[in-house]
Design an enzyme around this catalytic site. Structure first.
Site, PDB file in Angstrom:
ATOM      1  N   CYS A  88       0.836  -1.204   0.000  1.00  0.00           N
ATOM      2  CA  CYS A  88       0.000   0.000   0.000  1.00  0.00           C
ATOM      3  C   CYS A  88       0.874   1.259   0.000  1.00  0.00           C
ATOM      4  O   CYS A  88       1.484   1.569  -0.999  1.00  0.00           O
ATOM      5  CB  CYS A  88      -0.960  -0.057   1.182  1.00  0.00           C
ATOM      6  SG  CYS A  88      -2.324   1.108   1.053  1.00  0.00           S
ATOM      7  N   HIS A 203      -3.521  -5.595   1.036  1.00  0.00           N
ATOM      8  CA  HIS A 203      -2.831  -5.791   2.316  1.00  0.00           C
ATOM      9  C   HIS A 203      -2.727  -7.264   2.707  1.00  0.00           C
ATOM     10  O   HIS A 203      -3.633  -7.789   3.358  1.00  0.00           O
ATOM     11  CB  HIS A 203      -3.605  -5.067   3.425  1.00  0.00           C
ATOM     12  CG  HIS A 203      -3.457  -3.590   3.391  1.00  0.00           C
ATOM     13  ND1 HIS A 203      -2.467  -2.936   4.081  1.00  0.00           N
ATOM     14  CD2 HIS A 203      -4.174  -2.633   2.762  1.00  0.00           C
ATOM     15  CE1 HIS A 203      -2.578  -1.624   3.876  1.00  0.00           C
ATOM     16  NE2 HIS A 203      -3.606  -1.410   3.070  1.00  0.00           N
ATOM     17  N   GLU A 205      -1.057  -8.529   5.056  1.00  0.00           N
ATOM     18  CA  GLU A 205      -1.035  -8.706   6.519  1.00  0.00           C
ATOM     19  C   GLU A 205      -2.438  -8.722   7.111  1.00  0.00           C
ATOM     20  O   GLU A 205      -2.646  -9.184   8.217  1.00  0.00           O
ATOM     21  CB  GLU A 205      -0.147  -7.628   7.177  1.00  0.00           C
ATOM     22  CG  GLU A 205      -0.777  -6.258   7.377  1.00  0.00           C
ATOM     23  CD  GLU A 205      -0.868  -5.417   6.106  1.00  0.00           C
ATOM     24  OE1 GLU A 205      -0.630  -5.943   5.007  1.00  0.00           O
ATOM     25  OE2 GLU A 205      -1.191  -4.214   6.225  1.00  0.00           O
TER      26      GLU A 205
END
Lengths: 235, 745
Positions: A88, A203, A205
């Site tokens: 990002c 993302h 994560e």
């Protein structure tokens, strides 16, 4: 060997602790959160530039962080083949610092967008994707205001297999609806020519634990597993 | 008025000024007078509301898990495993009505600081919003668009997910939109105990950290304590400008500073600026302080003492630091490149002394500013209410299907996805039940098997007809939201948005809303751990007050991942049950306003005993793992709830209402009444008998309405006037497209 990964904390990063959580608690790799101007490449086998709003995204997303001393350190890693992952805002920093080609423009909706979307794997021969198969569709969330990928040398990127991910529907079709920001050719992630640096808007994560995913998937974990195994093989 | 140092226009009353002179035994300086003016404003002093707020029982005394109650910057509860949650809700109505983007953004900024200064990390935001109706109303569209953008830009940048909220549209909010902001913080109980919002010790250093002090926002709180007039545009400089990047740095620097153990007190600078912060730190801590005002870093040269002391510039925090820790704390602030200055030290004088160079400009007993007067306001029930409540529901003018399609597309019922897509609701990797998939937002608490659920809201149309029952109904609904996700409500904070308290009718609404909330919370054992009052939401030009909005925020806890329940229907063949009776309660309903443009009728009433029994019953079924989906019944009635539950997995329902209408309500009353405290649940047919036995045992009305089918349609039999056949895809399309069609043009 012990693998050491750094998550660089720029002022205004806000997915730094999320990346730390996944690496430490989900993957189980010792990871250091390093303040951007304390970062020294020699101590690390790989580096992650996390999401957020570095320096408030003032001026333009990622451009101020691109001039941080942390990027000079990372450039050394870039040259000797250690893996660099930009998520990002990290992707925006990597394009501004010219580790990666192209630029990230404001979403075509002119609005921030936060949602779970799908991306299709276009190139599984990178340190971050070798545990995936080409054509795999991954469920993963995006959250950004400036994620519309643009490049003026698209042909070159295609020929060099630098396009790593494209937004697609659940069945792997590249539709306009599946594209959350209007990016060129539905591009979601790009690698450098050498292959050791990847930037993407979604993302991983946030997609590494079943409890967080609408359909209980853990596709984001593949990024980190691939990266760790790449480092192990390399040494 | 004329004072030493110049002339000042104040909102203080004559008796208040006399009291100040008598207490000081002299005339106040211009800076002192300005400080009193701010600190004794309605916004800071709660002088009209305090007598009524006493109705809430003492949360800290009566609930062992409440660590901090009303009067603190945020309420704090102990949730076990060594963790504490802090939360608060606040209004930022007046600034947002004038300058929606920065007004909303700085509202978020302020609420984050309130939670941060309890020593914990802010982990969630929620935003209940109220605007005029959107259709054919560019002004309301402008406010809505930029309030949402202000919240998104600020919240997203600080890395705090916005996990929930509420939007109501009603013409009474046209001139005065309501922007309420709520924040939840998570930390250890020790983090919270280390850094109270007090300066208890003499000789500690006082450090100001964060943004510089400028001329923006001077007298923001006195502006918020007046009604809006056509001159209010000239007040635009009283709206502060936010800087979320600095806020993010403040959060990280503050948390790192607290972890050193050297921070002994912490206070955010909000309304009333440094004056308010210093007087609360020392006044409540029983100490005094000596401040060198020129150490305060200013944004521009030439600011006088009055401007510096009263500035409400954003992004500032005051730290009380142990002498031996000063260097360590300064080092942290330098690392984050945060501007800071040691502006003075505490002492045991109990006097706040502020020096401008050699000149003593403020010399006040530290408790003087917080000893504001109380005003007993008159209450009067509005005469128009009897006429409104006796309004009858007209005979339905169209067929029931058309009405339902209209309702699902109405601004108050339709999907709010347009809003929450703009909020980062996932950052922090805690969001388990996300916007749109549950009645509340659910976050995991990493390191435990606990989850927090939170929801906000009220029903201003119901409150308008009966504030006592309406406020209770709001509580039933917001508690119902967290219960539907599997959480026990643990504590409540509220944000009371009302008109001018000097008008007896407006004050009557406030007083009765507080009575309703206080009675309900006592009965259902829910501690009230904080609140905020916003008066003067009144449009002087059009002489209209807003509909009363006692907005409620509930935080609940789910004890284990297997106990999380979500809204969407799951399996074909399962039973659809309703918990609770539907009464003839169409007053203030969406049906009345959408179909007939009437606001009256009989509003819903709350029977606490029935509500308690239903909640206990639901938790019994949860314990037996018999509920697969749960959704509380809200605006538009129970068919709307059933449709919402069908959407996600593209299921349908075959319903027979023959069995449910014990009191023979007319079809439209049965379908669209908004009786509070009902739930729609999905259960398996094999459990039906046990469920009915338990229902009888718990004295709860439970009826089977029908079964889930594998076709995207809702078929309803058993009504007096007609059978109904609804197309789920059409409903979903209407539900999703209303706001984008109005806003994305």
């Amino acid at each position: 060997m012990t693998i050491k990964i750094a998550v660089v904390q720029f002022p205004g990063a806000n997915c730094d602790l999320d990346a730390m959580h996944v690496l430490n608690n989900v993957i189980g790799i010792e990871t250091s959160l390093v303040w951007h101007n304390h970062f020294k490449e020699a101590e690390f086998d790989g580096v992650i530039l996390p999401g957020g709003f570095s320096f408030g995204d003032y001026l333009r997303a990622g451009i101020i962080a691109a001039h941080s001393p942390a990027l000079d350190e990372a450039r050394i890693m870039l040259k000797d083949g250690r893996p660099i992952l930009g998520i990002c805002n990290g992707f925006q920093i990597l394009t501004e610092a010219e580790f990666l080609p192209g630029a990230l423009l404001q979403n075509d909706s002119l609005k921030f967008v936060c949602k779970w979307i799908n991306i299709r794997v276009e190139n599984n021969k990178t340190p971050f994707t070798h545990k995936m198969k080409n054509g795999d569709v991954l469920a993963i969330p995006v959250a950004h205001g400036e994620g519309r990928y643009f490049a003026d040398n698209l042909k070159e990127l295609e020929e060099n297999e630098q396009i790593v991910f494209k937004y697609s529907d659940e069945n792997g079709k590249y539709t306009q609806n599946a594209n959350p920001n209007g990016s060129m050719e539905n591009i979601a992630g790009i690698r450098n020519l050498e292959g050791n640096c990847l930037g993407l808007m979604p993302h991983p994560e946030r997609a590494s634990e079943a409890i967080l995913a609408p359909k209980g998937t853990t596709h984001g974990k593949l990024f980190f597993d691939s990266m760790i195994e790449f480092i192990k093989r390399r040494s | 008025m004329k004072v030493n140092g110049g002339e000042l226009k104040v909102d203080l009353t004559e008796p208040e000024v006399k009291w100040i002179k008598d207490t000081l035994e002299r005339d106040p300086s211009i800076t002192e007078l300005g400080m009193f003016d701010v600190m004794w404003s309605e916004h800071c002093s709660y002088k009209s509301s305090r007598p009524k707020l006493k109705l809430f029982e003492d949360a800290e005394k009566n609930y062992d898990y409440v660590l901090a109650g009303p009067g603190e910057d945020a309420g704090v509860i102990d949730i076990g495993n060594g963790y504490a949650l802090a939360f608060r809700i606040e209004s930022h109505n007046h600034p947002s009505a004038i300058e929606p983007y920065h007004g909303a953004a700085t509202g978020i900024g302020g609420i984050i600081r309130d939670v941060l200064c309890m020593g914990v990390r802010p982990i969630a935001l929620l935003d209940p919003l109220r605007f005029g109706t959107l259709k054919n109303n560019p002004h309301s569209q402008w406010l809505f668009k930029y309030v949402v953008k202000g919240i998104a830009d600020y919240g997203n940048c600080t890395g705090i997910p916005t996990i929930g909220g509420e939007v109501e549209f009603d013409k009474s909010f046209e001139g005065n939109c309501l922007v309420n902001v709520a924040c939840i913080g998570l930390g250890t109980v020790d983090d919270f105990r280390h850094a109270p919002s007090r300066a208890y010790n003499p000789e500690d250093y006082i450090i100001l950290m964060g943004g510089s002090t400028g001329r923006d926002g001077i007298h923001g709180v006195t502006f918020a304590s007046r009604t809006l007039t056509d001159m209010s545009e000239a007040d635009r400089p009283a709206v502060q400008i936010g800087d979320p990047f600095t806020k993010k740095m403040i959060i990280e620097a503050t948390i790192e500073a607290i972890k050193t153990g050297y921070v002994r007190g912490l206070k955010d600078l909000g309304g009333g600026g440094i004056s308010c912060a210093l007087s609360e730190l020392t006044g409540d801590g029983g100490t005094g302080a000596k401040i060198e005002m020129r150490k305060i870093f200013t944004r521009e040269p030439g600011m006088n003492s009055y401007e510096i002391m009263l500035s409400e510039s954003q992004e500032r925090m005051a730290f009380i630091v142990k002498p031996e820790g000063l260097e360590k704390i300064l080092e942290i602030f330098r690392k984050f490149e945060m501007a800071h200055a040691v502006i003075g030290r505490t002492d045991d004088s109990k006097v706040l002394k502020i020096y401008d160079g050699d000149k003593l400009v403020v010399n006040l007993p530290s408790i003087a500013l917080s000893e504001s007067p109380i005003i007993d306001r008159e209450e009067k029930r509005p005469e128009i209410l009897d006429g409104l409540i006796s309004q009858k529901t007209p005979e339905p003018s169209s067929n029931l299907e058309e009405i339902i399609y209209k309702l699902i597309a109405s601004e108050n019922i339709c999907s709010k996805e347009w809003v929450y897509r703009q909020y980062d609701h996932e950052v922090g990797v805690r969001s388990v039940v996300k916007c749109g998939t549950g009645d509340s937002g659910v976050l995991r608490i990493i390191g435990t098997n606990k989850f927090l659920a939170s929801s906000v809201g009220t029903n201003s149309k119901h409150c308008f007809l009966n504030p006592y029952e309406g406020a209770k109904g709001g509580l039933v609904e917001v508690c119902g939201n967290v219960i539907a996700n599997g959480a026990r409500p643990k504590a409540m904070v509220n944000c009371c948005n009302f008109g001018n308290p000097e008008i007896p009718e407006s004050f009557w609404y406030f007083a009765n809303s507080v009575r309703g909330m206080a009675d309900f919370c006592k009965e259902l054992r829910i501690p009230v751990v904080g609140g905020n009052v916003s008066f003067y939401n009144e449009d002087e030009v059009n002489k209209t007050a807003i509909k009363p909005a006692p907005v409620i925020m509930i935080v609940g806890i789910i004890e284990g991942v297997e106990k999380i329940i979500t809204l969407p229907f799951k399996n074909v063949g399962d039973d659809i049950l309703i918990i609770g009776e539907t009464e003839n309660e169409l007053g203030g309903s969406e049906y009345h306003s959408v179909m007939y443009d009437i606001e009256g009728g009989l509003p819903p009433k709350v029977d606490e005993k029935k509500i308690k029994a239903r909640w206990d019953f639901i938790f019994k079924l949860y314990e037996k793992k018999m509920i697969k989906a749960n959704h509380d019944v809200n605006k538009g009635g129970f068919l709307i709830s059933i449709a919402e539950m069908c959407f996600k997995n593209k299921l349908g329902a075959d319903l027979d209402l023959n069995n449910y209408n014990d009191t023979n309500l007319r079809d439209d009353k049965l379908l669209f009444s908004e009786s509070v405290g009902r739930f729609i649940i999905e259960t398996e047919p094999k459990d039906f008998e046990v469920i009915m036995i338990l229902a009888e045992k718990f004295k709860v009305t439970v009826k089977k309405l029908g079964v889930l089918i594998n076709k995207p349609e809702i078929n309803v039999k058993g009504l007096a006037s007609q059978d109904i056949k609804l197309n789920i895809e059409k409903m979903k399309d209407l539900y999703d497209s209303t706001i984008p069609n109005l806003m994305d043009i």
